[in-house]
Design an enzyme around this catalytic site. Structure first.
Site, PDB file in Angstrom:
ATOM      1  CG  ASP A 169      -2.235   0.723   0.941  1.00 26.81           C
ATOM      2  OD1 ASP A 169      -2.258   1.599   0.056  1.00 26.81           O
ATOM      3  OD2 ASP A 169      -3.233   0.436   1.623  1.00 26.81           O
ATOM      4  CE1 TYR A 170      -0.351   3.580  -4.543  1.00 34.51           C
ATOM      5  CE2 TYR A 170      -0.940   5.899  -4.381  1.00 34.51           C
ATOM      6  CZ  TYR A 170      -0.814   4.741  -5.127  1.00 34.51           C
ATOM      7  OH  TYR A 170      -1.168   4.762  -6.457  1.00 34.51           O
TER       8      TYR A 170
END
Length: 781
Positions: free
Chosen positions: A317-318
């Site tokens: 995920d970012y």
């Protein structure tokens, strides 16, 4: 001698002209061989490039007009670019209201320019993998905006979800993008959590069925692990525990045991992995039992790859790899974060690759094995080959413009919104009668969500969005006098990207309420549109960008607005447009009718008007339990027998149960009939259920099937969804629906944490929701 030498030279030239291309460029060779060949040719720096990406760094390769600067590109990225994050945005994480994103042709031009450089000017010619957000439509200018995920879950229609994601895939793929960061298959168990809108609800079975449908729509049916024209690879998000964060705060620890994981959080992911060709899985931000998911080798390797047999890529995920240092503090450096994530099995560091950029130095200094880097690179190269990027890296701008938000897409967006609307209460007020021409009827359309089409988080920017006010005006034309008043303002700003969230001024709101009362005073009926803005329910991705709440009451002074309008004594219908379940106890008691819309996409106004005036029969069902207050949390239908004994001074039942939804017609659902009353632990049983429309108009009903293991070696839920079918019936029409219960349907995890079917008695229950059920008894021997 000279002649011989000339002949030799000519032969050599001829042989050179017919030398086969490298294996990795030969589309006839197996993908595994192509990956091996390419990986063997790469330098360490080229490998690191393939497991990183660029997002905010876009600014370094654009000119002052945000156009690609080839000289800057060559200088900054001599080893190529592995992934390019969201080519449709202007220059990274900036609100499109501040810096507009790229339209269809602008995006395809950028993608093609980057691919030409990557294919023709880098040493090995490795194409770039582009990814985009596509949760409920391609999150880009001009694309079609469908209802938010929680609204689509309310349709209880996997085929609809499959069709929608087919259109999304077509619009994303047409711009040259191969990877979509959707769907979300976290089960949602805390409505305080701002990301609940992104989920398909609270139930593992429903979420799994919707998740499988979404992936099949994006990638195509089957398990081929290849994508063809008009399709993209899906990314399964977020493995796992994300949907029940401590205190309802995004990325908070998931206070769940291994049993909870295996019984509730794992099943949707496992269903998708085992039933589709899913090629990308995203790890979750949260920790489980002290181990963040991005460093959890048991989760990503032993379970995902080992137990479920997953073969694709695992992406971060970012900034989640960076958070191993910055938030979780299980390391004190980005290199340490990269080392932990790589060892756990994370193949790509998104959206920028800050941590994985340290790996080349770590390998050279002996702290990380190059073989471990190779394993991650292999998965990312494999994804590119399976996407067909080496053969077809370019997009067709003219075609992309032609098929984006076309008539088919808009019609599907309208159908999806119509099928997602859920009727929670109706005292007979709905459907509203269509006024006769010249009737003189006045309808007051009031509320902060009346004149704006709220799209929800990870939204696109469709060419036109229809508000409820516009939809009603279009529906009625000159048949009625439509008056409008905002009533209240919820937040000062409704920009999802904006960090600060400020409630609207109460003094100004009191003036707006007074204006709404005056506008509605002469009306025959009131339609009140309230709920959330994109700021009051959203992903809280940073301490300065919050989106979770400690209350489920309506935000601001919306309750005051309802109270003031109710005092007029007029018939009042409330339409909820929101991202999370709202504890609207008073409104549920006092409104004549209550509709739950969630965020309904670009056609929301037309769909709401169709339902209000009876063109469409509401058929949605709740994918979540709606509590009376935050004090009931956690509350979900598949609770354990010891849960929810009750509270002093209040009701124990939720405001609305899971699976709830009314209709304008009446349905009769018979008791379930079993093909056999006794089966062995390895056998199946058919369940037949009769459903009849006993009303005067056509409508949709969703028959739901639940099971209950009466006595078991470990505690089991009081009921578990194991099947559902949505059907459309004409007045008087009867249909027999058939469900199949397999051993998988009856399985449980025993005290040895083994998946088994235990002999015993099972209650098989069917009905229109999770409460109003009829049952039969099945004996498993």
């Amino acid at each position: 001698m000279i002649a011989i030498a000339c002949l030799a030279l000519l032969g050599s030239a001829s042989r050179a002209a017919t030398v086969a291309p490298p294996i990795y460029k030969d589309a006839t060779r197996p993908i595994e061989a192509r990956v091996d060949d390419l990986l063997g040719r790469m330098t360490l720096e080229e490998k690191i490039t393939q497991i990183t990406a660029i997002w905010e760094a876009k600014a370094t390769i654009f000119d002052s007009k945000l156009q690609l600067d080839p000289a800057k590109l060559r200088a900054r990225y001599p080893n190529g670019i592995g992934q390019f994050t969201r080519p449709s945005d202007a220059k990274g994480p900036v609100s499109p209201r501040v810096v507009p994103g790229r339209g269809v042709r602008q995006t395809t031009d950028l993608v093609n320019a980057l691919q030409r450089w990557a294919v023709n000017e880098t040493r090995l010619g490795i194409p770039i993998l582009f990814h985009e957000e596509a949760l409920h439509g391609y999150a880009a200018p001009g694309a079609t905006s469908f209802p938010q995920a929680i609204a689509l879950a309310s349709s209880w229609d996997p085929d609809l979800v499959r069709r929608i994601n087919g259109v999304i895939a077509r619009e994303v793929s047409a711009r040259g993008v191969s990877l979509a960061l959707s769907p979300v298959v976290d089960i949602a168990r805390d409505p305080r959590w701002g990301r609940i809108e992104e989920t398909f609800g609270e139930d593992p079975y429903l979420v799994g069925e919707m998740g499988v449908a979404a992936v099949e729509g994006l990638q195509g049916p089957g398990r081929a692990r290849l994508i063809g024209p008009d399709h993209v690879f899906a990314t399964l998000k977020h493995l796992t525990g994300h949907g029940q964060p401590e205190s309802g705060n995004n990325i908070g620890p998931a206070p769940v045991s291994e049993r909870e994981l295996r019984e509730n959080f794992f099943p949707p992911f496992e269903e998708v992995v085992k039933r589709t060709g899913i090629e990308a899985v995203m790890a979750s931000y949260n920790e489980i039992d002290g181990m963040p998911s991005h460093a959890n080798r048991w989760l990503l390797h032993d379970v995902l790859r080992g137990e479920w047999g997953y073969q694709g890529a695992i992406v971060s995920d970012y900034s989640a790899v960076d958070q191993l240092r910055d938030i979780h503090h299980i390391t004190d450096s980005l290199e340490g974060a990269a080392t932990r994530a790589l060892a756990a099995g994370v193949d790509a560091d998104l959206p920028e690759g800050l941590s994985y950029a340290t790996l080349a130095k770590a390998v050279r200094e002996g702290r990380v094995r190059e073989a471990d880097v190779d394993a991650a690179v292999r998965h990312m190269l494999d994804l590119k080959f399976r996407a067909g990027l080496f053969e077809h890296p370019y997009a067709d701008a003219a075609r992309a413009e032609r098929i984006t938000n076309d008539a088919e897409a808009k019609a599907l967006a309208l159908l999806a919104a119509q099928k997602s609307i859920t009727l929670l209460k109706n005292d007979g007020m709905l459907p509203l009668a269509m006024p006769a021409a010249g009737s003189g009827k006045t309808i007051a359309v009031i509320g902060p969500s009346a004149a704006v089409a709220r799209l929800g988080g990870y939204y696109g920017q469709p060419p036109h969005s229809v508000s409820i006010l516009e939809g009603i005006r279009t529906k009625l034309g000159t048949r009625a006098n439509i008056v409008f008043a905002q009533g209240v303002k919820i937040t000062e700003n409704d920009d999802w990207w904006e960090d600060a969230v400020k409630l609207a001024d109460p003094v100004e709101n009191r003036k707006l309420i007074a204006q709404a009362v005056e506008a509605a005073r002469g009306a025959d009926t009131i339609i009140l549109c309230i709920g959330d803005t994109e700021q009051s329910s959203r992903e809280g991705w940073a301490p300065n960008h919050l989106g979770d709440r400690d209350s489920l009451d309506l935000v601001g002074q919306q309750q005051d607005l309802f109270d003031a309008l109710k005092a007029l004594g007029k018939p009042i219908t409330v339409v909820l447009i929101n991202g999370r379940p709202a504890s609207t106890v008073t409104i549920a008691e006092q409104a004549n009718a209550l509709l739950e819309g969630w965020y309904l996409g670009e056609q929301s106004g037309n769909a709401v008007a169709d339902v209000l005036f009876g063109t469409v029969d509401p058929g949605g069902k709740l994918p979540v339990t709606i509590p009376r207050s935050v004090g009931q949390l956690p509350v979900y239908y598949n609770a354990k027998p010891s849960a929810h004994r009750g509270y002093l001074f209040t009701e124990n039942a939720p405001l609305f149960p899971f699976g709830w939804g009314l209709s304008y017609t009446r349905f009769e659902i018979g008791a379930p009939r079993l093909s056999r009353s006794r089966i062995g632990t390895g056998e199946t049983v058919q369940v037949a259920v009769d459903v009849r429309n006993s009303g005067e108009r056509a409508g949709d009903e969703t028959v739901q099937l639940y099971i209950h293991d009466v006595v078991s070696s470990v505690t089991r839920p009081i009921k578990e969804l194991r099947g559902f079918q949505r059907v459309t019936l004409q007045p008087g029409e009867r249909r027999t629906l058939t469900f199949t219960l397999t051993p998988h349907s009856l399985e449980m995890w025993n005290d040895q944490m083994r998946r088994v079917v235990e002999p015993g008695t099972f209650e098989i229950m069917t009905g229109p929701n999770s409460v109003d059920l009829k049952k039969a008894v099945l004996t498993v021997e």
